[in-house]
Scaffold this active site. Structure first.
Site, PDB file in Angstrom:
ATOM      1  N   THR A   1     -33.115  35.757  -8.691  1.00 25.57           N
ATOM      2  CA  THR A   1     -31.691  35.691  -9.020  1.00 25.57           C
ATOM      3  C   THR A   1     -31.357  36.490 -10.279  1.00 25.57           C
ATOM      4  OG1 THR A   1     -29.808  34.194  -9.237  1.00 25.57           O
ATOM      5  CG2 THR A   1     -31.822  33.561 -10.403  1.00 25.57           C
ATOM      6  N   GLU A  36     -13.630  36.136 -14.498  1.00 21.91           N
ATOM      7  CA  GLU A  36     -14.557  35.025 -14.254  1.00 21.91           C
ATOM      8  C   GLU A  36     -14.002  34.047 -13.213  1.00 21.91           C
ATOM      9  OE1 GLU A  36     -17.490  35.011 -15.246  1.00 21.91           O
ATOM     10  OE2 GLU A  36     -18.250  32.969 -15.276  1.00 21.91           O
ATOM     11  N   GLU A  51     -32.421  28.993 -17.493  1.00 24.90           N
ATOM     12  CA  GLU A  51     -32.251  30.359 -18.010  1.00 24.90           C
ATOM     13  C   GLU A  51     -33.594  30.969 -18.403  1.00 24.90           C
ATOM     14  OE1 GLU A  51     -29.643  32.088 -17.819  1.00 24.90           O
ATOM     15  OE2 GLU A  51     -28.051  30.615 -17.537  1.00 24.90           O
ATOM     16  N   ASP A 100     -25.016  28.395  -7.239  1.00 26.19           N
ATOM     17  CA  ASP A 100     -25.265  29.672  -6.555  1.00 26.19           C
ATOM     18  C   ASP A 100     -26.733  29.954  -6.231  1.00 26.19           C
ATOM     19  OD1 ASP A 100     -25.629  29.812  -9.302  1.00 26.19           O
ATOM     20  OD2 ASP A 100     -24.504  31.657  -9.608  1.00 26.19           O
ATOM     21  N   GLU A 103     -23.162  40.494 -10.143  1.00 28.36           N
ATOM     22  CA  GLU A 103     -23.141  40.025  -8.754  1.00 28.36           C
ATOM     23  C   GLU A 103     -22.426  40.972  -7.785  1.00 28.36           C
ATOM     24  OE1 GLU A 103     -22.756  38.138 -11.393  1.00 28.36           O
ATOM     25  OE2 GLU A 103     -24.314  36.616 -11.209  1.00 28.36           O
TER      26      GLU A 103
HETATM   27  C1  DMJ Z   1     -27.670  35.864 -14.056  1.00 30.84           C
HETATM   28  O1  DMJ Z   1     -28.302  35.333 -15.160  1.00 30.84           O
HETATM   29  C2  DMJ Z   1     -28.269  35.351 -12.798  1.00 30.84           C
HETATM   30  O2  DMJ Z   1     -27.874  36.190 -11.774  1.00 30.84           O
HETATM   31  C3  DMJ Z   1     -27.878  33.927 -12.530  1.00 30.84           C
HETATM   32  O3  DMJ Z   1     -28.337  33.463 -11.284  1.00 30.84           O
HETATM   33  C4  DMJ Z   1     -26.399  33.712 -12.595  1.00 30.84           C
HETATM   34  N1  DMJ Z   1     -25.711  34.872 -13.008  1.00 30.84           N
HETATM   35  C5  DMJ Z   1     -26.195  35.551 -14.159  1.00 30.84           C
HETATM   36  C6  DMJ Z   1     -25.425  36.801 -14.365  1.00 30.84           C
HETATM   37  O4  DMJ Z   1     -24.111  36.713 -13.995  1.00 30.84           O
END
Ligand code: DMJ
Length: 585
Positions: free
Chosen positions: A474, A370, A137, A277, A391
């Site tokens: 991401t 979710e 994170e 993911d 997303e």
């Molecule tokens: C974000 O922190 C990033 O996109 C991560 O890869 C997974 N998804 C969360 C938000 O949903």
């Protein structure tokens, strides 16, 4: 963006020339679209500032806003065992939402606020705190936020030249990168999931982590190495990624959780959602950013395995990495990023069909739950929440970029309206605790500003991207694709070469990557007649927006090599057929 060059050629011809000849009303239509996009862009801008201003007023310099109580949470870290009132005197908060908002401010054109934020962070942000943080994170949110903002701050096209910026964000990023390094000190090179920023790995720290935790560090740490000239960060991330890759099953599948000390899988079932993911995402994006063929080879095998073992028509279920047998038939909100990734790959048809299914679920509940149990056609009993995730908006943005189909603007408008209807409160935007009751939860995640608002804004106004070539991490932080970061620039990324090699007719229909998706063995009879194959088996639908009246107007799916059919609603897709990548029918 990867698709821009081919898409631009095509869109220029399609939108500007042919409609003008065929339809005299076109300029009026274009005008209306432009006005509507402007209107929507302003709506999104307001959303961003409602969230941002409330964060500044009630939560800054702490991490995230609690919009219902107009208070804050230091969600990034657990702050050791310290209570907030006992924080060290020099602790001013890690201002997570501010860091996450930097690139969005530039995209919204607010350079003044960007500079103000950069100045505050330069003077106040410190990582020398007794805080146990999650490496993944912290990497995607803080390191990615800082590195991206540093690049934007030093990019003269952003006209920040008047600022007194002296690489402070890069120094902060480097300091943070150094604090990450002890996490990689394991027998396998796979990093611990948690690390204390001040003291390193804690005694008795858990050795359990996720696939994403080991495989989604390369963009940020690689960029940090390229910017500082110190290869250590990229090396650590690459070593971890290679180790992870060596742990794949004979089916080229991965699990979801593993042990960093032993390198053994703890959870063998996985899909394209939580815990995995961004691992897939980073294999491909690392190839774009750094040009390494190694990343492409990994992504190619992994992508085919996903399409073969997880995909069922437009849906993706989970499967056991050892046997490939389906385990959980669930749609999750996090999976909604996949169509966006498929657009980058060039597999727009598959992206379109999955995206439509996500939209049906969005329309049904007003937001995306979710987790939804596909086999029982019901919500997961404990995961009925929607924490303002980006997303689905992200994929909508990519699909609009690739197709310029106004339908995606409608989808974007529907997302904006739902967010304002269900989640906007006086103190910001609140997560939804339960999509069946729309009961709210007191949390505005930083990714709402870093991603959700950003992708919605870019959907209606992409001027930030014009004549530039960015990929998004991401967490939605833009990184420029620079030729001097490339070990080798693959030919397929050079649009002029590619166009020259393939001829204009084909070039305008495909993205560069789609040629590489199906392996050569799939070369077969599909590409007969004067139909133009984009990949070894891909035959595009007759219409670029994938609309159809009959099956004959549908082509052959590029990843599964199966013939697509026309749905009741008039769209080409692989409707309810199981699929096997690049297998011949
Ligand atoms: C974000 O922190 C990033 O996109 C991560 O890869 C997974 N998804 C969360 C938000 O949903």
């Amino acid at each position: 963006m990867l698709l821009r060059n081919s898409a631009w050629t095509w869109m220029f011809l399609f939108l500007v020339i042919s409609p003008a000849i065929l339809n005299p009303c076109t300029s009026q239509v274009d005008h209306r679209w432009a006005a509507r996009k402007r209107q929507m862009r302003e709506k999104v801008r307001k959303m961003f500032y409602h969230a941002y201003d409330n964060y500044l007023a009630h939560a800054f310099p702490h991490d995230e806003l609690k919009p219902l109580t107009k208070s804050f949470t230091d969600s990034l870290s657990e702050l050791g065992n310290l209570k907030l009132e006992h924080l060290p005197q020099d602790y001013k908060g890690s201002a997570l939402t501010l860091v996450e908002s930097l690139s969005s401010l530039v995209i919204l054109g607010n350079n003044t606020e960007f500079e103000r934020a950069v100045l505050w962070l330069s003077e106040n942000l410190t990582f020398n705190v007794d805080a146990r943080i999650n490496l993944f994170e912290c990497n995607i949110r803080v390191l990615g936020g800082l590195v991206s903002a540093h690049i934007l701050a030093t990019d003269s096209t952003n006209r920040l030249v008047n600022s007194s910026y002296r690489n402070e964000l890069l120094f902060l990023a480097e300091d943070l990168g150094k604090r990450f390094l002890p996490a990689f000190n394991t027998p396998t090179g796979l990093p611990y999931a948690w690390i204390n920023l001040k003291y390193g790995v804690m005694v008795n720290e858990t050795t359990e982590t996720s696939t994403s935790g080991c495989g989604s560090l390369i963009l940020e740490m690689g960029a940090l190495s390229r910017l500082t000239g110190d290869p250590i960060y990229e090396y650590a991330a690459l070593r971890s990624l290679r180790k992870l890759w060596s742990m794949r099953s004979s089916l080229n599948l991965f699990g979801t959780t593993l042990d960093v000390a032993t390198g053994e899988w703890l959870e063998h079932s996985s899909g394209i959602g939580a815990g995995v993911d961004s691992f897939y995402e980073y294999l491909f994006k690392a190839h774009i950013l750094f040009g390494k063929e190694e990343f492409w080879r990994m992504f190619h095998s992994a992508y085919l395995a996903v399409q073969k073992y997880f995909r069922h028509g437009p849906w993706y279920h989970e499967a056991d990495m050892r046997t490939g047998k389906a385990t959980y038939w669930q749609l999750t909100s996090l999976q909604a990023f996949w169509p966006g990734l498929q657009v980058l790959v060039g597999d727009i048809a598959a992206a379109n069909s999955s995206h439509r299914e996500f939209f049906h679920v969005w329309e049904r509940f007003g937001v995306l739950p979710e987790r939804y149990l596909l086999d029982h056609q019901m919500l997961h009993p404990t995961e009925k929440y929607y924490p303002l995730r980006p997303e689905f908006a992200e994929s909508t943005f990519y699909l609009y970029q690739a197709t310029k189909d106004s339908w995606y603007l409608d989808v974007g408008e529907s997302i904006v309206n739902s967010l304002n209807l269900h989640t906007k409160v006086e103190g910001g935007y609140a997560s939804v605790r339960d999509v069946t009751t729309m009961q709210l939860e007191d949390h505005q995640h930083s990714f709402f500003l870093a991603e959700t608002c950003k992708y919605l804004y870019l959907l209606f106004d992409d001027s930030f991207l014009v004549n530039r070539n960015f990929i998004f991490t991401t967490e939605g932080h833009p990184l420029p694709v620079l030729s001097d970061w490339h070990e080798r620039l693959p030919e397929t990324y050079i649009p002029t070469n590619w166009t020259f090699a393939q001829g204009e007719k084909k070039a305008r229909r495909a993205s560069a990557m789609s040629l590489q998706v199906c392996p050569a063995r799939a070369l077969n009879t599909w590409g007969q007649g004067d139909q133009q194959a984009e990949s070894a088996c891909h035959i595009p639908d007759a219409r670029i927006d994938h609309r159809c009246l009959t099956d004959e107007e549908c082509g052959v799916d590029s990843t599964t090599c199966r013939r697509r059919s026309c749905s009741m609603a008039g769209y080409c897709g692989l409707w309810f057929t199981s699929s096997h990548p690049c297998e011949r029918k």
